[in-house]
Design a protein around this motif. Structure first.
Motif, short mmCIF file in Angstrom:
data_model
loop_
_atom_site.label_atom_id
_atom_site.label_comp_id
_atom_site.label_asym_id
_atom_site.label_seq_id
_atom_site.Cartn_x
_atom_site.Cartn_y
_atom_site.Cartn_z
N PHE A 66 36.60 30.62 37.32
CA PHE A 66 36.16 31.74 38.13
C PHE A 66 37.36 32.66 38.32
N ARG A 67 37.35 33.76 37.59
CA ARG A 67 38.49 34.68 37.55
C ARG A 67 39.78 33.95 37.17
N GLY A 68 39.64 33.08 36.18
CA GLY A 68 40.80 32.43 35.61
C GLY A 68 41.20 31.12 36.25
N ARG A 69 40.50 30.65 37.27
CA ARG A 69 40.86 29.41 37.95
C ARG A 69 39.65 28.50 38.08
N PRO A 70 39.81 27.20 37.85
CA PRO A 70 38.70 26.28 38.14
C PRO A 70 38.48 26.18 39.64
N LEU A 71 37.30 25.74 40.01
CA LEU A 71 36.91 25.78 41.42
C LEU A 71 37.79 24.88 42.28
N HIS A 72 38.23 23.73 41.76
CA HIS A 72 39.03 22.83 42.58
C HIS A 72 40.45 23.34 42.81
N ARG A 73 40.84 24.39 42.13
CA ARG A 73 42.15 24.99 42.36
C ARG A 73 42.08 26.24 43.24
N ARG A 117 34.94 31.71 49.65
CA ARG A 117 35.34 33.11 49.60
C ARG A 117 35.41 33.64 48.18
N GLU A 118 35.31 32.75 47.21
CA GLU A 118 35.32 33.16 45.81
C GLU A 118 33.93 33.10 45.19
N VAL A 119 33.15 32.08 45.55
CA VAL A 119 31.84 31.87 44.94
C VAL A 119 30.81 31.68 46.05
N HIS A 132 33.41 37.04 45.50
CA HIS A 132 33.41 37.89 44.31
C HIS A 132 32.30 37.53 43.35
N THR A 133 31.83 36.29 43.40
CA THR A 133 30.85 35.78 42.43
C THR A 133 29.66 35.20 43.17
N LEU A 134 28.48 35.45 42.66
CA LEU A 134 27.24 34.86 43.18
C LEU A 134 26.65 33.97 42.11
N GLY A 145 31.04 42.93 41.48
CA GLY A 145 30.89 41.49 41.57
C GLY A 145 30.28 40.88 40.32
N THR A 146 30.39 39.58 40.21
CA THR A 146 29.79 38.83 39.11
C THR A 146 28.56 38.10 39.63
N VAL A 147 27.44 38.27 38.95
CA VAL A 147 26.18 37.66 39.38
C VAL A 147 25.64 36.81 38.24
N LEU A 148 25.39 35.54 38.52
CA LEU A 148 24.78 34.61 37.57
C LEU A 148 23.62 33.93 38.26
N TYR A 149 22.43 34.04 37.68
CA TYR A 149 21.26 33.38 38.27
C TYR A 149 20.41 32.80 37.16
#
Length: 698
Positions: A61-68, A74-76, A148-150, A179-183
């Motif tokens: 997610f914008r260059g970083r995995p979620l656990h980092r 606040r990001e997803v 930033h991402t949905l 923003g980035t939207v994925l559904y």
């Protein structure tokens, strides 16, 4: 931007994995649809991306995995299934509680309520919301931390046309803001209408990764649906006129009196029927679904016949067979059988357009979708993300048509996919490098745990109802004990018969403590986007503090209520203050707080309200007899007169009579119930800490 590389689920037994080597990209400023039939693996892909399910692969997610990411919410922003929340909690109370969990100001709840159009429903209970309102609330929860991402799983399922249009306009407005939207969706027409990019899944694999214009041309084919009692004659005339005019028109006999005409319009078909005096019962535009693999592979069938100008019949691809009509927007005759197709063609066959040679056209015009400027004029101000640090958003502006290169070929996968995807060795050899494993991680602790816990407790009426029941039961018990007699005054004020292991106040405090963690697992508002409810010391401390305050308040109210009732029924003699009131008060407060803490720790350890309450009841029923056997057994030395010796030691160190409270606490601890409760709390706390450390090591 979202970059998913080599997502593969862990297979069960001998079954193939539900998701196998899925890689795609969702760009910022665009709406990306993950399309697939039920069971294609859409939800599994999202769960692998969000690290909710074990498997292999990596998602950036914008260059970083979620656990980092320090604060994932606040990001997803995530919506998976129904909105998790207590049915008795109000819409506004639920959002305010999540504000404390996300660490955002409480005014953000009112902002997203207005954005989602839920201002008039802010006092409604979650259990009374309709499907459309629940979807709006889910979107509001996802937008709460201004991510930033949905990432949304089937947000439009079960919604009406009007509600779906509102949802898609809101997602479009959010994407226009940068923003980035994925559904996910199972409706290809919805994906073509609402998305800029469509990734098609079939049996857990990516079968197409296309821009919206390419998707519409290769999978969705517009046609004219015709019903006429002279369908065979009309089909022949349409093919003849198309051959004469050198136009690419395909006529398909769907069976009975139905025709599907591709490459023509209602006006042309109607004029042909009028000139030749043919009666027409239906004439309408439709959009057909050619199936997940359309445009990526050739499909032939024996019931399709292609006739080209100047040539005889030759077999061709069934571009518009019965499966095409089955996905139409209007109903077709279920008993109709597909008939032969008559085609007058010039140039390439219209049934099989090449995705790599599609002429550049506006994706929005190709899918009959309004321009983003008009789409966002009413919704952009409603869901426009606020100012955030570290996420630069451009000013609201209409999206430009996709460039020619983007329309001709799908976006290439990022270079890291070569080393993460099995079998893609850039050196030409057999690669043995597997994607990294995905570990399931628990949800983060609330950024403001004490505020979160206070809003969680006060948001529902369970505590008030429990307290009222405890007070009424205690008052009735005290009156009955006073009438029977032979009950010491301390037990009379506590409404604690000798035959009952715990008084009502202690049981009520234990129940409220068990609910403190039990509600988290029944209605996991904290774990909506990251899996299980976290075992964090900050959250545990907040729950212990709030439960202790609640138990202490319940203990004071119980004694006061019992004293007033006894004074009312039997006079002043039953409410005299005992001489050792300090020790009795310390023991009474310690009993209620200890029961509340036992409920909290047991419910957090076993993830169940029932287990928490069972641990509270087990203290006097199981642990107290064991402690009594230990204290009453044979021993050389005993701890007799311990409080007196402590008083002698602390007399010179605790001025103003402070040693009395220490002695009172020690006297409560040396009692069988106090010792058993202290032992149980110590064991539960150690087990809880052990599970917490074990989870962090993983």
């Amino acid at each position: 931007m979202i970059q998913a590389f080599g997502l593969t689920s862990t297979p069960r037994k001998e079954l193939p994995p539900a998701v196998d080597d899925v890689s795609f990209e969702a760009r910022a400023g665009r709406v990306t649809a993950l399309l697939g039939e039920p069971g294609a693996g859409k939800t599994t892909v999202l769960r692998l991306m969000l690290e909710l399910q074990r498997g292999r692969g990596v998602t950036h997610f914008r260059g970083r995995p979620l656990h980092r990411i320090a604060h994932p919410s606040r990001e997803v922003g995530v919506l998976l299934g129904e909105v998790p929340g207590h049915p008795a909690r109000t819409v506004r109370g639920h959002l305010r509680m999540l504000c404390a969990a996300a660490g955002v100001p409480v005014r953000r709840a009112d902002e997203v309520l207005e954005a989602a159009g839920l201002v008039s429903l802010r006092d409604e209970r979650l259990g009374t919301l309709s499907r459309g309102t629940d979807r709006r609330l889910g979107l509001a929860c996802a937008l709460l931390a201004d991510p930033h991402t949905l990432v949304l799983d089937g947000p439009a399922e079960g919604l009406s046309v009007r509600e779906s249009r509102w949802l898609h306009d809101a997602l479009r407005a959010y994407a226009v803001q940068g923003g980035t939207v994925l559904y996910t969706t199972a409706d290809p027409k919805e994906a073509a209408r609402a998305a800029d990019h469509v990734v098609t899944l079939e049996r857990g694999k990516v079968v197409a990764d296309q821009q919206a214009a390419d998707f519409s041309r290769t999978r969705l084919r517009p046609r004219v649906a015709v019903r006429s009692p002279h369908a065979a004659r009309l089909a022949t005339l349409l093919a003849k006129e198309a051959r004469t005019a050198h136009r690419s028109v395909e006529v398909v006999r769907e069976g009975g009196n139905r025709l599907s005409v591709y490459g023509s319009t209602c006006a042309d078909v109607g004029e042909t029927a009028f000139r030749h005096g043919i009666l027409v019962h239906q004439l309408a535009h439709e959009v057909g679904d050619m199936g997940p693999g359309a445009g990526t592979e050739e499909r032939f069938g024996p019931e399709v016949l292609t006739v080209t100008a100047g040539n005889g019949p030759e077999p061709g691809p069934p571009a518009a067979r019965g499966t095409d009509a089955a996905g139409a927007e209007q109903e077709t005759d279920p008993s109709a059988r597909p008939g032969p197709a008559v085609t007058a063609a010039k140039g390439p066959e219209p049934g099989q357009p090449d995705a790599t040679t599609v002429a550049p056209t506006d994706a929005r015009q190709a899918t009959n979708r309004p321009a983003p400027a008009s789409t966002t004029s009413t919704a952009a101000t409603a869901v426009a993300p606020g100012n955030r640090t570290g996420s630069a958003r451009p000013d609201p502006a209409p999206l430009q048509p996709a460039p020619t290169s983007a329309l001709r070929t799908p976006a290439p996968a990022p270079s890291p996919a070569l080393s993460l995807t099995p079998g893609n060795d850039p050196l030409g050899g057999a690669s043995s490098v597997l994607p990294p494993p995905i570990s399931v991680r628990s949800a983060p602790s609330p950024l403001r745990p004490l505020r979160y816990e206070l809003r969680r407790v006060t948001g529902v009426g369970t505590g008030i109802v429990t307290g009222a029941v405890v007070l009424v039961l205690s008052a009735v018990t005290a009156v009955l004990l006073a009438r029977v007699g032979h009950t010491p005054q301390p037990r009379l004020l506590a409404a604690w018969p000798r035959e009952v292991p715990l008084p009502p106040a202690a049981l009520g405090a234990g129940l409220l403590g068990a609910l403190a963690f039990g509600d988290e697992f029944r209605h996991p508002a904290l774990a909506a986007d990251r899996g299980t409810v976290p075992r964090r010391l900050g959250l545990l401390t907040a729950k212990l503090v709030v439960s202790a305050a609640t138990a202490l308040l319940l203990a004071v109210l119980t004694v006061g209520c019992d004293a007033q009732v006894l004074h009312l029924f039997y006079g002043r003699e039953f409410v005299r203050v005992p001489a050792d009131w300090a020790a009795l008060s310390a023991g009474w407060a310690g009993l209620t707080i200890g029961c509340a803490w036992a409920g909290v720790l047991a419910a957090g350890l076993f993830r169940s309200t029932t287990a928490g309450l069972a641990a509270v009841v087990a203290v006097p029923v199981v642990v107290v007899p064991l402690v009594q056997k230990v204290w009453n057994g044979q021993s050389v030395r005993t701890a007799a007169d311990l409080p007196m010796r402590v008083r002698e030691i602390l007399l010179s160190q605790w001025p103003f009579g402070g040693e009395r409270y220490v002695v009172a606490v020690l006297q409560a601890l040396v009692q069988p119930v106090g010792s058993a409760l202290a032992l149980s709390l110590t064991a539960l706390l150690c087990a809880y800490l052990l599970m917490t450390l074990r989870g962090r090591v993983r």
